[in-house]
Design a protein around this motif. Structure first.
Motif, PDB file in Angstrom:
ATOM      1  N   ILE A  42       0.842  -1.204   0.000  1.00  0.00           N
ATOM      2  CA  ILE A  42       0.000   0.000   0.000  1.00  0.00           C
ATOM      3  C   ILE A  42       0.873   1.250   0.000  1.00  0.00           C
ATOM      4  O   ILE A  42       0.599   2.218  -0.710  1.00  0.00           O
ATOM      5  CB  ILE A  42      -0.948  -0.035   1.210  1.00  0.00           C
ATOM      6  CG1 ILE A  42      -1.977  -1.126   1.008  1.00  0.00           C
ATOM      7  CG2 ILE A  42      -1.606   1.292   1.421  1.00  0.00           C
ATOM      8  CD1 ILE A  42      -2.765  -1.430   2.217  1.00  0.00           C
ATOM      9  N   PHE A  43       1.964   1.194   0.781  1.00  0.00           N
ATOM     10  CA  PHE A  43       2.883   2.339   0.832  1.00  0.00           C
ATOM     11  C   PHE A  43       3.448   2.621  -0.560  1.00  0.00           C
ATOM     12  O   PHE A  43       3.499   3.760  -1.031  1.00  0.00           O
ATOM     13  CB  PHE A  43       4.010   2.034   1.812  1.00  0.00           C
ATOM     14  CG  PHE A  43       4.390   3.195   2.668  1.00  0.00           C
ATOM     15  CD1 PHE A  43       4.142   3.180   4.013  1.00  0.00           C
ATOM     16  CD2 PHE A  43       4.986   4.302   2.103  1.00  0.00           C
ATOM     17  CE1 PHE A  43       4.484   4.259   4.799  1.00  0.00           C
ATOM     18  CE2 PHE A  43       5.325   5.387   2.882  1.00  0.00           C
ATOM     19  CZ  PHE A  43       5.077   5.362   4.228  1.00  0.00           C
ATOM     20  N   THR A  44       3.868   1.542  -1.251  1.00  0.00           N
ATOM     21  CA  THR A  44       4.424   1.715  -2.591  1.00  0.00           C
ATOM     22  C   THR A  44       3.376   2.264  -3.551  1.00  0.00           C
ATOM     23  O   THR A  44       3.675   3.088  -4.409  1.00  0.00           O
ATOM     24  CB  THR A  44       4.964   0.380  -3.097  1.00  0.00           C
ATOM     25  OG1 THR A  44       5.781  -0.186  -2.088  1.00  0.00           O
ATOM     26  CG2 THR A  44       5.779   0.552  -4.343  1.00  0.00           C
ATOM     27  N   LEU A  45       2.128   1.808  -3.375  1.00  0.00           N
ATOM     28  CA  LEU A  45       1.036   2.319  -4.213  1.00  0.00           C
ATOM     29  C   LEU A  45       0.867   3.824  -4.016  1.00  0.00           C
ATOM     30  O   LEU A  45       0.694   4.575  -4.979  1.00  0.00           O
ATOM     31  CB  LEU A  45      -0.248   1.580  -3.843  1.00  0.00           C
ATOM     32  CG  LEU A  45      -1.319   1.434  -4.902  1.00  0.00           C
ATOM     33  CD1 LEU A  45      -0.750   0.677  -6.076  1.00  0.00           C
ATOM     34  CD2 LEU A  45      -2.507   0.703  -4.331  1.00  0.00           C
ATOM     35  N   PHE A  46       0.975   4.269  -2.753  1.00  0.00           N
ATOM     36  CA  PHE A  46       0.847   5.698  -2.476  1.00  0.00           C
ATOM     37  C   PHE A  46       2.018   6.472  -3.066  1.00  0.00           C
ATOM     38  O   PHE A  46       1.842   7.571  -3.600  1.00  0.00           O
ATOM     39  CB  PHE A  46       0.752   5.941  -0.971  1.00  0.00           C
ATOM     40  CG  PHE A  46      -0.562   5.511  -0.389  1.00  0.00           C
ATOM     41  CD1 PHE A  46      -1.694   5.477  -1.178  1.00  0.00           C
ATOM     42  CD2 PHE A  46      -0.668   5.131   0.931  1.00  0.00           C
ATOM     43  CE1 PHE A  46      -2.910   5.075  -0.660  1.00  0.00           C
ATOM     44  CE2 PHE A  46      -1.874   4.728   1.454  1.00  0.00           C
ATOM     45  CZ  PHE A  46      -2.997   4.700   0.660  1.00  0.00           C
ATOM     46  N   LEU A  87      -9.597  -0.033   2.442  1.00  0.00           N
ATOM     47  CA  LEU A  87     -10.933   0.464   2.777  1.00  0.00           C
ATOM     48  C   LEU A  87     -11.195   0.476   4.274  1.00  0.00           C
ATOM     49  O   LEU A  87     -12.251   0.959   4.709  1.00  0.00           O
ATOM     50  CB  LEU A  87     -11.997  -0.379   2.072  1.00  0.00           C
ATOM     51  CG  LEU A  87     -11.995  -0.184   0.554  1.00  0.00           C
ATOM     52  CD1 LEU A  87     -13.051  -1.043  -0.099  1.00  0.00           C
ATOM     53  CD2 LEU A  87     -12.219   1.268   0.197  1.00  0.00           C
ATOM     54  N   THR A  88     -10.283  -0.070   5.087  1.00  0.00           N
ATOM     55  CA  THR A  88     -10.498  -0.031   6.545  1.00  0.00           C
ATOM     56  C   THR A  88      -9.381   0.746   7.240  1.00  0.00           C
ATOM     57  O   THR A  88      -9.568   1.896   7.613  1.00  0.00           O
ATOM     58  CB  THR A  88     -10.568  -1.459   7.118  1.00  0.00           C
ATOM     59  OG1 THR A  88      -9.397  -2.167   6.700  1.00  0.00           O
ATOM     60  CG2 THR A  88     -11.795  -2.190   6.635  1.00  0.00           C
ATOM     61  N   THR A  89      -8.188   0.128   7.357  1.00  0.00           N
ATOM     62  CA  THR A  89      -7.106   0.756   8.123  1.00  0.00           C
ATOM     63  C   THR A  89      -6.613   2.028   7.458  1.00  0.00           C
ATOM     64  O   THR A  89      -6.390   3.050   8.113  1.00  0.00           O
ATOM     65  CB  THR A  89      -5.923  -0.221   8.266  1.00  0.00           C
ATOM     66  OG1 THR A  89      -6.438  -1.519   8.502  1.00  0.00           O
ATOM     67  CG2 THR A  89      -5.011   0.195   9.386  1.00  0.00           C
ATOM     68  N   ASN A  90      -6.423   1.977   6.144  1.00  0.00           N
ATOM     69  CA  ASN A  90      -5.807   3.099   5.443  1.00  0.00           C
ATOM     70  C   ASN A  90      -6.809   3.930   4.647  1.00  0.00           C
ATOM     71  O   ASN A  90      -6.421   4.596   3.691  1.00  0.00           O
ATOM     72  CB  ASN A  90      -4.722   2.580   4.495  1.00  0.00           C
ATOM     73  CG  ASN A  90      -3.593   1.918   5.237  1.00  0.00           C
ATOM     74  OD1 ASN A  90      -3.015   2.511   6.135  1.00  0.00           O
ATOM     75  ND2 ASN A  90      -3.302   0.679   4.893  1.00  0.00           N
ATOM     76  N   GLU A 110      -8.386   8.324   0.780  1.00  0.00           N
ATOM     77  CA  GLU A 110      -9.157   9.511   0.389  1.00  0.00           C
ATOM     78  C   GLU A 110      -8.239  10.692   0.114  1.00  0.00           C
ATOM     79  O   GLU A 110      -8.419  11.430  -0.858  1.00  0.00           O
ATOM     80  CB  GLU A 110     -10.150   9.883   1.497  1.00  0.00           C
ATOM     81  CG  GLU A 110     -11.177   8.824   1.811  1.00  0.00           C
ATOM     82  CD  GLU A 110     -12.145   8.624   0.673  1.00  0.00           C
ATOM     83  OE1 GLU A 110     -12.358   9.579  -0.080  1.00  0.00           O
ATOM     84  OE2 GLU A 110     -12.663   7.496   0.539  1.00  0.00           O
ATOM     85  N   LEU A 111      -7.256  10.878   1.000  1.00  0.00           N
ATOM     86  CA  LEU A 111      -6.336  12.007   0.830  1.00  0.00           C
ATOM     87  C   LEU A 111      -5.604  11.919  -0.504  1.00  0.00           C
ATOM     88  O   LEU A 111      -5.450  12.920  -1.211  1.00  0.00           O
ATOM     89  CB  LEU A 111      -5.321  12.038   1.978  1.00  0.00           C
ATOM     90  CG  LEU A 111      -5.740  12.785   3.232  1.00  0.00           C
ATOM     91  CD1 LEU A 111      -4.633  12.722   4.262  1.00  0.00           C
ATOM     92  CD2 LEU A 111      -6.057  14.223   2.904  1.00  0.00           C
ATOM     93  N   ILE A 112      -5.156  10.706  -0.850  1.00  0.00           N
ATOM     94  CA  ILE A 112      -4.400  10.547  -2.090  1.00  0.00           C
ATOM     95  C   ILE A 112      -5.306  10.842  -3.284  1.00  0.00           C
ATOM     96  O   ILE A 112      -4.873  11.446  -4.275  1.00  0.00           O
ATOM     97  CB  ILE A 112      -3.791   9.138  -2.158  1.00  0.00           C
ATOM     98  CG1 ILE A 112      -2.336   9.189  -2.605  1.00  0.00           C
ATOM     99  CG2 ILE A 112      -4.428   8.281  -3.209  1.00  0.00           C
ATOM    100  CD1 ILE A 112      -1.373   9.384  -1.603  1.00  0.00           C
ATOM    101  N   SER A 113      -6.577  10.473  -3.175  1.00  0.00           N
ATOM    102  CA  SER A 113      -7.508  10.790  -4.267  1.00  0.00           C
ATOM    103  C   SER A 113      -7.623  12.294  -4.439  1.00  0.00           C
ATOM    104  O   SER A 113      -7.592  12.814  -5.564  1.00  0.00           O
ATOM    105  CB  SER A 113      -8.879  10.194  -3.981  1.00  0.00           C
ATOM    106  OG  SER A 113      -8.764   8.919  -3.442  1.00  0.00           O
ATOM    107  N   ILE A 114      -7.755  13.012  -3.294  1.00  0.00           N
ATOM    108  CA  ILE A 114      -7.896  14.471  -3.381  1.00  0.00           C
ATOM    109  C   ILE A 114      -6.620  15.096  -3.942  1.00  0.00           C
ATOM    110  O   ILE A 114      -6.666  16.012  -4.771  1.00  0.00           O
ATOM    111  CB  ILE A 114      -8.250  15.043  -1.994  1.00  0.00           C
ATOM    112  CG1 ILE A 114      -9.639  14.557  -1.587  1.00  0.00           C
ATOM    113  CG2 ILE A 114      -8.213  16.546  -1.997  1.00  0.00           C
ATOM    114  CD1 ILE A 114     -10.014  14.913  -0.193  1.00  0.00           C
ATOM    115  N   ILE A 115      -5.461  14.575  -3.488  1.00  0.00           N
ATOM    116  CA  ILE A 115      -4.180  15.112  -3.995  1.00  0.00           C
ATOM    117  C   ILE A 115      -4.091  14.945  -5.507  1.00  0.00           C
ATOM    118  O   ILE A 115      -3.714  15.870  -6.233  1.00  0.00           O
ATOM    119  CB  ILE A 115      -2.996  14.420  -3.300  1.00  0.00           C
ATOM    120  CG1 ILE A 115      -2.860  14.914  -1.879  1.00  0.00           C
ATOM    121  CG2 ILE A 115      -1.699  14.664  -4.051  1.00  0.00           C
ATOM    122  CD1 ILE A 115      -1.760  14.246  -1.114  1.00  0.00           C
TER     123      ILE A 115
END
Lengths: 108, 182
Positions: free
Chosen positions: A68-72, B151-154, B159-164
């Motif tokens: 997930i980190f890499t995806l971000f 969809l749970t922990t992160n 959402e933030l990354i979508s807005i960015i």
């Protein structure tokens, strides 16, 4: 540890990540155009991603977190490339050049 | 299955394990070659081609790190989107490196190479010297796990990354559009 079993060791991947990072830093220091520097910064981000994925595979308790980190990181890199390239296009329109040494308007 | 046995015995080059090792070496070679071209080529178009090669190699390395999903994403996002965008910018701005008229920056000569080599050497040395400590695995890292975690922990970061991304795209359009009429 022979050459054919080298892919089962964490150190190999860390070395690859460090190498990508080093190439990126070298490109960032030596490039004279903005697009060249942007390419080098993509290399740096790629090296960081390889590091995250290596730790995720070998050490992390939950192997989903590193992915997930890499995806971000990928999403941020895409946003950075979009903004950076639009700035390059805007600079080219007003200066007719994207060479870093031609943009000296702010120099005292 | 005894893990230490399977890890440390040397496979024959024609066995399945040996071929896997060979493919890994090819991927590493592709990555290094691409990175070298991307950081040293004189023409920017060649640098972008090197970047594409490097990213394909890194996608192969992700496959060896038990993550075919990230491998796909690497090719989709980096090769398919970022590199194509950079190529379009090159076509719009034509940034050929001109002949060096001004004296070069002090960092752009051998000193830049020394800095990069030092970074690489120190980080590899650290990786070799450190005793890495492994923890027991609590998940499988499958695409299903990634989706549940997103969809749970992160979910907040998601959402933030979508807005960015949205803001970045709008900002890119605004910046590149400025002064277009003149």
């Amino acid at each position: 540890m022979t050459l054919l079993t080298i892919h089962q060791h964490l150190t190999t991947y860390l070395a690859i990540g460090a190498m990508l990072f080093g190439f990126g830093v070298y490109g960032l220091l030596t490039r004279r155009t903005f697009i060249g520097m942007l390419i080098a910064s993509e290399l740096i981000l790629c090296g960081v991603s390889v590091n995250f994925m290596a730790f995720n595979r070998f050490l992390a308790p939950d192997p989903a977190v590193g992915q997930i980190f890499t995806l971000f990181i990928m999403a941020i890199a895409a946003a950075e490339a979009a903004i950076g390239l639009s700035i390059v296009v805007a600079i080219y329109r007003s200066f007719k050049s994207v060479d870093t040494e031609d943009l000296v308007n702010l120099k005292g | 299955m005894d893990v230490s046995q399977t890890i440390y015995q040397t496979p024959s080059i024609l066995s399945a394990d040996g071929l896997v090792g060979l493919v890994f070496l090819v991927m590493v070679a592709v990555t290094i070659l691409g990175a070298y071209v991307a950081s040293t080529a004189e023409r920017v178009v060649r640098a972008v081609s090197g970047l594409v090669i490097c990213f394909v190699g890194v996608a192969g390395i992700y496959y060896f790190l038990n993550s075919p999903f990230m491998s796909m994403m690497q090719i989709l996002i980096y090769v398919g989107a970022v590199c194509v965008t950079i190529s379009f910018a090159i076509m719009l701005a034509a940034p050929e490196e001109k002949k060096k008229t001004t004296p070069a920056n002090i960092l752009s000569g051998p000193l830049g190479f020394i800095v990069a080599a030092l970074i690489f050497g120190c980080m590899t040395g650290l990786a070799l010297k450190t005793e890495w400590q492994s923890y027991p695995k609590s998940g499988s890292g499958s695409v299903r796990d990634i989706g549940i975690s997103l969809l749970t922990t992160n979910s907040m970061v998601f959402e933030l990354i979508s807005i960015i991304l949205l803001i970045a795209i709008i900002g890119a359009v605004v910046i590149a559009r400025d002064g277009r009429s003149s």
